[in-house]
Design a protein around this motif. Structure first.
Motif, mmCIF file in Angstrom:
data_model
loop_
_atom_site.group_PDB
_atom_site.id
_atom_site.type_symbol
_atom_site.label_atom_id
_atom_site.label_comp_id
_atom_site.label_asym_id
_atom_site.label_seq_id
_atom_site.Cartn_x
_atom_site.Cartn_y
_atom_site.Cartn_z
ATOM 1 N N MET A 5 4.332 -8.709 -28.453
ATOM 2 C CA MET A 5 3.045 -8.567 -28.624
ATOM 3 C C MET A 5 2.727 -8.828 -30.179
ATOM 4 S SD MET A 5 1.026 -4.652 -28.735
ATOM 5 C CE MET A 5 1.285 -4.289 -27.100
ATOM 6 N N ILE A 6 1.614 -9.506 -30.177
ATOM 7 C CA ILE A 6 1.130 -9.921 -31.582
ATOM 8 C C ILE A 6 0.040 -9.154 -31.880
ATOM 9 C CG2 ILE A 6 0.337 -12.307 -32.698
ATOM 10 C CD1 ILE A 6 1.722 -13.874 -30.582
ATOM 11 N N ILE A 7 0.204 -8.653 -33.002
ATOM 12 C CA ILE A 7 -1.021 -8.010 -33.544
ATOM 13 C C ILE A 7 -1.449 -8.727 -34.713
ATOM 14 C CG2 ILE A 7 -1.594 -5.703 -34.411
ATOM 15 C CD1 ILE A 7 0.704 -4.256 -33.160
ATOM 16 N N GLY A 8 -2.975 -8.972 -34.638
ATOM 17 C CA GLY A 8 -3.519 -9.855 -35.368
ATOM 18 C C GLY A 8 -3.983 -10.911 -35.072
ATOM 19 N N ALA A 9 -5.261 -11.300 -35.182
ATOM 20 C CA ALA A 9 -6.066 -12.332 -34.531
ATOM 21 C C ALA A 9 -6.676 -13.319 -35.482
ATOM 22 C CB ALA A 9 -7.189 -11.935 -33.370
ATOM 23 N N GLY A 10 -6.243 -13.315 -36.908
ATOM 24 C CA GLY A 10 -6.798 -14.345 -37.956
ATOM 25 C C GLY A 10 -6.182 -15.663 -37.977
ATOM 26 N N GLY A 11 -6.321 -16.561 -38.782
ATOM 27 C CA GLY A 11 -5.682 -17.780 -38.663
ATOM 28 C C GLY A 11 -4.052 -18.125 -38.384
ATOM 29 N N ALA A 33 -3.188 -8.616 -29.582
ATOM 30 C CA ALA A 33 -4.022 -7.627 -29.772
ATOM 31 C C ALA A 33 -4.558 -7.444 -31.218
ATOM 32 C CB ALA A 33 -3.127 -6.320 -29.642
ATOM 33 N N SER A 34 -5.801 -6.924 -31.289
ATOM 34 C CA SER A 34 -6.490 -6.666 -32.639
ATOM 35 C C SER A 34 -7.548 -5.788 -32.604
ATOM 36 C CB SER A 34 -7.208 -8.320 -32.781
ATOM 37 O OG SER A 34 -8.093 -8.133 -34.019
ATOM 38 N N ARG A 35 -8.081 -5.308 -33.787
ATOM 39 C CA ARG A 35 -9.107 -4.401 -33.916
ATOM 40 C C ARG A 35 -10.483 -5.077 -32.920
ATOM 41 N NH1 ARG A 35 -9.912 -0.447 -37.655
ATOM 42 N NH2 ARG A 35 -8.302 -1.547 -39.152
ATOM 43 N N THR A 36 -10.519 -6.433 -33.230
ATOM 44 C CA THR A 36 -11.654 -7.016 -32.619
ATOM 45 C C THR A 36 -11.035 -7.989 -31.448
ATOM 46 O OG1 THR A 36 -12.637 -7.237 -34.711
ATOM 47 C CG2 THR A 36 -13.642 -8.444 -33.102
ATOM 48 N N GLU A 37 -11.337 -7.248 -30.227
ATOM 49 C CA GLU A 37 -10.651 -8.165 -28.969
ATOM 50 C C GLU A 37 -11.318 -9.505 -28.683
ATOM 51 O OE1 GLU A 37 -8.803 -7.505 -24.316
ATOM 52 O OE2 GLU A 37 -10.172 -5.973 -25.269
ATOM 53 N N SER A 38 -12.504 -9.522 -28.887
ATOM 54 C CA SER A 38 -13.371 -11.016 -28.913
ATOM 55 C C SER A 38 -12.606 -12.186 -29.772
ATOM 56 C CB SER A 38 -14.496 -10.925 -29.254
ATOM 57 O OG SER A 38 -14.696 -10.471 -30.559
ATOM 58 N N LYS A 39 -11.859 -11.680 -30.923
ATOM 59 C CA LYS A 39 -11.183 -12.760 -31.421
ATOM 60 C C LYS A 39 -9.921 -13.225 -30.822
ATOM 61 C CE LYS A 39 -12.573 -11.478 -36.477
ATOM 62 N NZ LYS A 39 -11.965 -11.107 -37.514
ATOM 63 N N CYS A 40 -9.301 -12.038 -30.011
ATOM 64 C CA CYS A 40 -8.120 -12.515 -29.187
ATOM 65 C C CYS A 40 -8.551 -13.320 -28.132
ATOM 66 C CB CYS A 40 -7.494 -11.233 -28.746
ATOM 67 S SG CYS A 40 -6.949 -9.947 -30.148
ATOM 68 N N LYS A 41 -9.540 -12.918 -27.500
ATOM 69 C CA LYS A 41 -10.120 -13.875 -26.454
ATOM 70 C C LYS A 41 -10.215 -15.306 -26.669
ATOM 71 C CE LYS A 41 -11.666 -9.999 -23.675
ATOM 72 N NZ LYS A 41 -10.818 -9.915 -22.817
ATOM 73 N N ALA A 42 -10.688 -15.292 -27.886
ATOM 74 C CA ALA A 42 -11.289 -16.765 -28.404
ATOM 75 C C ALA A 42 -10.024 -17.593 -28.712
ATOM 76 C CB ALA A 42 -11.952 -16.697 -29.702
ATOM 77 N N ILE A 43 -9.048 -17.015 -29.176
ATOM 78 C CA ILE A 43 -7.581 -17.665 -29.458
ATOM 79 C C ILE A 43 -7.086 -17.841 -27.911
ATOM 80 C CG2 ILE A 43 -5.209 -17.385 -30.156
ATOM 81 C CD1 ILE A 43 -6.587 -15.682 -32.612
#
Length: 399
Positions: A5-11, A33-43
Motif C-alpha cells: 500500500m502506497i500512501i501519498g499521491a503527490g509527485g 491511498a490518499s486523502r484525495t482519492e481523485s489524485k490516486c485515480k489520476a495516477i
C-alpha cells in the motif's frame, strides 16, 4: 503475493506507483491511498496495469488501521507528509504491517528534522516482529547507501563526508519549489547544523556558500551548507567521521524570492488571524505556488547528487566521489515526473523491493545504511538511477 500500500499521491507517490508497477513479479498487488482519492485515480490512469485506489486520512490512526486490516498489505510505503510518519507507524504496528518512508518525522508546529521520535519506536517494532525502514529516498536514502557502499568497498575509516545535492534544472517560473513547498521552505530556512569533532555546530541558515563543478558537463553551481537529516544517522553509524556536511544548490533568483517572502512573513509556520480566520502563512503561500507535480513537462536540465568521502584505506589517505546524474526530461518521458520526484521515488521502490525480497528485513527501526548496500546499489543501476564512483586527487569546499 506481495501486496503493498502506497500512501501519498503527490509527485513522489506518482513515481513510486509507476516504478512498482514496472515490477509485477515483486509488487503483485498495488493499492494507492490518499486523502484525495481523485489524485490516486489520476495516477492509476497513467499506468497500463491495474492499480487499486483508496481514500484515507493519514492523520487518523483508526481509519488507517481499518484500511490496513481490510487490505492486509505486506508493506506500507509512506510517501505522505513527514508530519504523518508517526500516525502511519502506529497504524502499521496495530495492523501488523511492515513500514517504510522517505523522510523523517517532523512536528507540524516546529521545523525540527530529527529521527528521535521514530527511533523511539525501536522496541515496539522489534517486539511486533516488524521492520520499519526510515529514509529510503535519495537524500536521505541513496546518499546514505552511497556512504555505506564507499565505507564497505573503499575505506577502512571515513573521516570527512560531504553530501552535495545539485539541481541543474530550470522550470521557467520566477519562483517555485521542486517538492512540497511547505517542507522545502521549512528545510531551507531552518538553522544549519553540521557535524564536527564529536558534535553538531549551529550556524545561520544559508550562511556558508561554495562553488562546485559537477562531473559530465552538468555545470558549475553555487552550493549552500544546510542541515539535512541523514547527517544525524550517518555520524552515529560511522563514528570515525570527524566532519559531515550537507550542501544544496540554489539559484540567486530562488534565494532572493525566499528572502523577500521571509521578510514579509510569508514563510512563517505560526497561525495568524486574517479576516476572522486562522491561517498559516506558509500554507497560504503553498496555495499560490505551482504544484511541484505539474513542473515535469517544463523542467529542462539535470540533477547531480552524490557523496564525497575522505578517509584512509590500508594506511593511505584517499578521496572517493559516488554520484548519480539524472535528466529531468528523461524522467518525464518515463513516468510523467521531473527528476526531483524521480530521484526520491525510485529509491523508495528499491527499498520496498529489498524488504519484500527479505534482503533488508529485521525486526526494529532502521536507517538504510544499516543494511548491506550492494543489492540496493545494483538495483539503482538497473531501475533508472545509474551511479559512478571516481577517485579524486583533491577536494576542498572551504575556499
Amino acid at each position: 503475493m506481495s501486496k503493498v500500500m502506497i500512501i501519498g499521491a503527490g509527485g513522489v507517490g506518482g513515481v513510486v506507483t509507476h516504478k512498482c508497477a514496472q515490477l509485477p513479479e515483486v509488487f503483485t498487488d498495488i493499492i494507492l491511498a490518499s486523502r484525495t482519492e481523485s489524485k490516486c485515480k489520476a495516477i492509476a490512469a497513467q499506468i497500463d496495469r491495474n492499480i487499486r485506489t483508496a481514500q484515507v486520512d493519514a492523520d487518523n490512526v483508526p481509519e488507517l488501521v481499518t484500511l490496513l486490516k481490510k487490505e492486509s498489505p505486506e508493506l506500507v510505503i509512506n510517501v505522505a507528509l513527514p508530519y504523518q510518519d508517526l500516525t502511519i507507524m502506529d497504524a502499521c504496528l496495530e495492523a501488523g504491517v511492515h513500514y517504510m518512508d522517505t523522510a523523517n518525522y517532523e512536528p507540524l508546529d516546529t521545523a525540527k528534522f530529527e529521527y528521535k521520535w521514530q527511533w523511539a519506536y525501536q522496541e515496539k517494532f522489534k517486539q511486533a516482529g516488524l521492520t520499519a525502514l526510515l529514509g529510503s529516498g535519495f537524500d536521505p536514502g541513496a546518499t546514505n547507501v552511497f556512504t555505506a557502499y564507499l565505507a564497505k568497498h573503499y575505506f577502512d575509516e571515513i573521516h570527512e563526508l560531504d553530501i552535495i545535492d545539485v539541481n541543474g534544472g530550470d522550470h521557467g517560473y520566477p519562483f517555485a519549489t521542486n517538492f512540497n513547498p511547505e517542507i522545502n521552505i521549512r528545510e531551507v530556512t531552518a538553522e544549519c547544523r553540521h557535524w564536527e569533532n564529536g558534535g553538531f555546530i549551529e550556524t545561520p541558515a544559508m550562511s556558508k556558500k561554495a562553488s562546485f563543478t559537477c562531473p559530465e558537463d552538468v555545470g558549475t553551481f553555487n552550493i549552500y551548507r544546510m542541515y539535512h537529516e541523514e547527517l544525524e544517522s550517518l555520524v552515529i553509524n560511522y563514528p570515525t567521521i570527524r566532519r559531515a556536511q550537507f550542501w544544496m544548490s540554489f539559484s540567486e533568483s530562488y534565494l532572493t524570492h525566499l528572502e523577500v517572502l521571509g521578510n514579509v512573513g510569508m514563510t512563517g509556520i505560526e497561525p495568524i488571524d486574517y479576516d476572522g480566520k486562522k491561517i498559516v502563512p506558509i500554507q497560504f503561500l503553498k496555495a499560490l505556488l505551482p504544484d511541484p507535480s505539474t513542473l515535469g513537462p517544463r523542467t529542462q536540465g539535470r540533477t547531480c547528487i552524490g557523496v564525497v568521502a575522505k578517509g584512509i584505506k590500508d594506511g593511505r589517505e584517499r578521496i572517493m566521489y559516488c554520484y548519480n546524474i539524472c535528466d529531468h526530461q528523461a524522467c518525464y518521458a518515463e513516468v510523467q515526473s521531473q527528476a526531483i520526484s524521480y530521484t526520491t521515488g525510485v529509491p523508495a521502490m528499491i527499498g520496498a523491493k529489498q524488504m519484500l525480497q527479505k534482503q533488508w528485513l529485521a525486526p526494529g527501526v532502521w536507517n538504510v545504511e544499516q543494511f548491506d548496500p550492494d543489492p540496493f546499489m545494483a538495483d539503482m543501476n538497473q531501475y533508472g538511477l545509474p551511479w559512478k564512483v571516481v577517485e579524486l586527487t583533491d577536494f576542498d569546499l572551504d575556499h
